[in-house]
Design a protein around this motif. Structure first.
Motif, short mmCIF file in Angstrom:
data_model
loop_
_atom_site.label_atom_id
_atom_site.label_comp_id
_atom_site.label_asym_id
_atom_site.label_seq_id
_atom_site.Cartn_x
_atom_site.Cartn_y
_atom_site.Cartn_z
N ASN A 74 -6.91 4.78 -5.23
CA ASN A 74 -6.55 5.35 -3.92
C ASN A 74 -5.43 6.35 -4.12
OD1 ASN A 74 -3.73 4.38 -2.88
ND2 ASN A 74 -4.64 2.55 -3.76
N GLU A 106 -0.61 5.64 -1.86
CA GLU A 106 0.79 5.45 -2.22
C GLU A 106 1.26 6.62 -3.08
OE1 GLU A 106 -0.86 1.99 -0.98
OE2 GLU A 106 -1.17 2.32 -3.09
N TRP A 148 2.97 6.66 -5.59
CA TRP A 148 2.91 6.37 -7.02
C TRP A 148 1.60 6.87 -7.63
CZ3 TRP A 148 0.03 3.36 -10.43
CH2 TRP A 148 0.61 3.14 -11.68
N ARG A 149 0.51 6.74 -6.88
CA ARG A 149 -0.80 7.16 -7.40
C ARG A 149 -0.95 8.69 -7.36
NH1 ARG A 149 -3.56 3.27 -9.21
NH2 ARG A 149 -2.62 1.28 -8.64
N ASP A 186 -3.04 1.20 -15.86
CA ASP A 186 -2.20 0.43 -14.93
C ASP A 186 -2.76 -0.94 -14.57
OD1 ASP A 186 -1.17 -0.35 -12.15
OD2 ASP A 186 -2.70 1.05 -11.50
N ARG A 187 -3.77 -1.03 -13.74
CA ARG A 187 -4.35 -2.35 -13.42
C ARG A 187 -5.44 -2.64 -14.45
NH1 ARG A 187 -4.93 -1.82 -6.78
NH2 ARG A 187 -2.77 -1.12 -6.46
N PRO A 217 -1.64 -6.62 -11.60
CA PRO A 217 -0.18 -6.56 -11.59
C PRO A 217 0.46 -7.59 -10.64
CG PRO A 217 -1.06 -4.34 -11.51
CD PRO A 217 -2.22 -5.28 -11.30
N ARG A 229 3.36 -9.87 -11.92
CA ARG A 229 4.71 -9.68 -11.36
C ARG A 229 5.23 -10.99 -10.78
NH1 ARG A 229 4.17 -3.42 -8.93
NH2 ARG A 229 3.51 -2.62 -10.96
N TRP A 287 -0.32 -4.35 -1.54
CA TRP A 287 0.44 -3.16 -1.99
C TRP A 287 0.77 -2.21 -0.83
CZ3 TRP A 287 1.93 -4.32 -6.68
CH2 TRP A 287 1.06 -4.89 -7.61
N ASN A 344 6.15 -3.87 -4.80
CA ASN A 344 6.30 -2.42 -4.99
C ASN A 344 7.29 -1.87 -3.96
OD1 ASN A 344 4.67 -2.35 -2.69
ND2 ASN A 344 3.06 -1.07 -3.58
N PRO A 394 6.96 0.58 -1.68
CA PRO A 394 6.51 0.69 -0.28
C PRO A 394 6.70 -0.64 0.47
CG PRO A 394 4.92 1.78 -1.74
CD PRO A 394 5.93 1.09 -2.62
N ASP A 454 8.51 0.30 -8.93
CA ASP A 454 7.88 1.63 -9.06
C ASP A 454 8.93 2.66 -9.49
OD1 ASP A 454 5.26 0.94 -8.53
OD2 ASP A 454 5.21 1.77 -6.51
N TYR A 463 7.94 1.61 -12.92
CA TYR A 463 6.59 1.27 -13.36
C TYR A 463 5.93 2.59 -13.76
CZ TYR A 463 1.97 -0.94 -13.34
OH TYR A 463 0.74 -1.43 -13.70
C1 FRU Z 1 0.05 1.92 -5.92
C2 FRU Z 1 0.57 0.67 -6.46
C3 FRU Z 1 1.99 0.78 -6.96
C4 FRU Z 1 2.04 -0.40 -7.84
C5 FRU Z 1 0.71 -0.28 -8.53
C6 FRU Z 1 0.19 -1.54 -9.09
O1 FRU Z 1 -1.26 1.74 -5.45
O2 FRU Z 1 0.50 -0.29 -5.45
O3 FRU Z 1 2.92 0.78 -5.95
O4 FRU Z 1 3.12 -0.45 -8.66
O5 FRU Z 1 -0.17 0.21 -7.56
O6 FRU Z 1 -1.08 -1.37 -9.63
#
Ligand code: FRU
Length: 291
Positions: free
Chosen positions: A6, A9, A11-12, A86-87, A134, A138, A161, A187, A189, A215, A236
């Motif tokens: 997605n 956020e 971060w993505r 990441d995931r 995660p 976590r 998230w 995270n 957010p 994050d 992160y």
């Molecule tokens: C964004 C997020 C980050 C988090 C990560 C975990 O979608 O939720 O905030 O650290 O994915 O996969």
């Protein structure tokens, strides 16, 4: 092909920007981005589209572990290398996994909070989506970090998230528990959503509750720390640049490591202006005979 679960956020958005910036320096690479808009079925379909288009390599940041495992296996069977970012997915049928050490981050968050609270207090845990890896990691790390303290988790919820979910869950926590000393959010957010809930509750509880997030984007978590909204945030890393480095090697037929685990930094009011502080992976707890 890059399948992003997605772009809701920041971060993505940053992960995609990191990938795009690293790829730009490599004229022989062209990255096709797809956004699954947080829908697992869409992400499954995207991977399959990449396979039928015959892309040379797939990068995927999967929404959920189990449902994305099969499409990744199909790509591998079609001889398309896959970098998982990441995931995680289930099992080992991928070319390379790149991501932060979520257990370490959770553990550091736990230790940090224990220190901040003098080893006692009531806390709220606002978790990430439990079907994504995660969140479990976590949580596990955090429990290790607070082990031996008198910290009690009085309320916990799967916020997927998402900031609005965290704000809603925090509203219930605030109304049910007159004493909350801290919030551990998976995270930034969610940490921000919790802070906003406490602030809008109008009793000044946002000033006494300590909020911790993960994050540490400069324009998100680190900014919140500087503003005094969060007590700490843990970096992160997106792994975007590393994914392109690995993709190039794979495409040239070079061998790459199976799992590349990235480091983290902690940001507090005291160190945020100077770029936070590195956490060494050796900060792992003493083994207690458990495997
Ligand atoms: C964004 C997020 C980050 C988090 C990560 C975990 O979608 O939720 O905030 O650290 O994915 O996969």
């Amino acid at each position: 092909g890059m399948s992003q679960c997605n772009l809701g956020e920041p971060w993505r958005v940053q992960m995609n920007a990191d990938i795009a910036a690293a790829a730009k320096a490599q004229p022989e690479l062209q990255v096709v981005f797809k956004d699954a808009q947080n829908k697992t079925e869409d992400q499954q379909a995207q991977v399959r589209e990449f396979i039928s288009q015959g892309v040379d390599l797939i990068i995927i940041s999967p929404k959920e572990a189990v449902p994305l495992t099969k499409p990744v296996e199909e790509a591998m069977a079609a001889k398309i290398p896959v970098i998982v970012l990441d995931r995680k997915i289930e099992g080992e049928n991928y070319t390379c996994f790149i991501g932060g050490d979520n257990v370490l981050i959770g553990r550091e968050a736990g230790k940090h909070l224990a220190k901040l609270l003098g080893n006692k207090g009531k806390i709220v845990e606002l978790k990430g989506l439990e079907t994504s890896t995660p969140a479990g990691e976590r949580h596990k790390g955090f429990m290790e970090g607070i082990e031996g303290s008198s910290i009690e988790i009085v309320f916990s919820a799967d916020c997927q998230w998402l900031e609005p979910n965290a704000q809603r869950e925090m509203n219930s926590a605030l109304s049910r528990f007159p004493e909350i000393d801290a919030v551990y959010a998976h995270n930034d957010p969610a940490a921000h959503g919790a802070y906003m809930a406490a602030k809008q509750d109008g009793k000044g509880r946002e000033k006494t509750i300590k909020f911790i997030g993960i994050d540490a984007l400069p324009h998100e978590g680190v900014k919140y720390v500087k503003e005094g909204i969060l007590a700490a945030t843990f970096q992160y890393p997106t792994g975007g640049k590393e994914a392109i480095d690995v993709a190039l090697k794979v495409l040239k037929g070079e061998k790459v490591e199976k799992n590349i685990i990235l480091g983290t930094r902690v940001f507090t009011k005291a160190n945020a202006a100077s770029g936070g502080e590195e956490i060494k992976a050796s900060a792992a707890p003493q083994q207690k005979g458990k495997s």
